[in-house]
Design a protein around this motif. Structure first.
Motif: not given
Length: 188
Positions: A130-136, A143-153
């Motif tokens: 949340q403080d240091q997001p990864v590029p891409g 729900d203000d507590i679950i961080l959902v991440s989506q990325f492609r390879m």
């Protein structure tokens, strides 16, 4: 620390065992207002002679005691002691590495006595992403507590991944005002 009293007799558990815990709590200045137990433990109480007698007295039957239903026994105990009796019959389904399983979070045979309706809290904190997001990587907060991440390879074929994470810790409140009766242990 919590106080634990074990049974004085073999199963089925008796009303006397519950009264002993309530007396111990009162001696320590704690006013119990809620009891938690699983359905099987409640039915053990209902099958005991004291349980049958308590139920019979609660319906005005001073003759031959009979075994009550789970709901009627819970009502009789709640009315006798002026507390709320909560039957915990919860099963949680979880999935780890694609395999599903179930878990019962409330230990069978354990009766928990509390002086408060609020047993605990869940404390959440921020995640590093949340403080240091990864590029891409696309991030959404659910729900203000679950961080959902989506990325492609793209190695050697295209693959899309979705992950979720949260940093949460359950905290028990009022532990010094909780009492436990373990009906699976017999004291000498």
């Amino acid at each position: 620390s919590p106080y634990t009293l074990s049974l004085h007799d073999a199963l089925p558990i008796s009303i006397t065992d519950i009264q002993n815990v309530l007396d111990e709590a009162e001696n320590k200045g704690v006013n119990i207002n809620r009891i938690f137990m699983d359905p099987a433990t409640l039915m053990q109480i209902a099958k005991s002679d004291e349980g049958k007698a308590l139920f019979a007295a609660s319906i005005g039957n001073l003759g031959t005691p009979t075994s009550p239903t789970r709901r009627r026994m819970a009502e009789a105990i709640a009315n006798e002691y002026g507390i709320e009796l909560e039957i915990v019959a919860k099963t949680i389904t979880y999935e780890i590495d694609g395999f599903r399983g179930t878990y019962k979070p409330f230990k069978a045979g354990q009766i928990t006595f509390t002086a408060t309706d609020r047993l605990g809290d869940v404390i959440h904190t921020r995640l590093a992403e949340q403080d240091q997001p990864v590029p891409g990587v696309n991030y959404e907060l659910a729900d203000d507590i679950i961080l959902v991440s989506q990325f492609r390879m793209n190695r050697p074929s295209l693959a899309e991944f979705t992950t979720s994470q949260s940093r949460s810790v359950p905290i028990l409140l009022g532990v010094e005002q909780m009492f436990f009766l373990d009906t699976t242990k017999i004291s000498a």
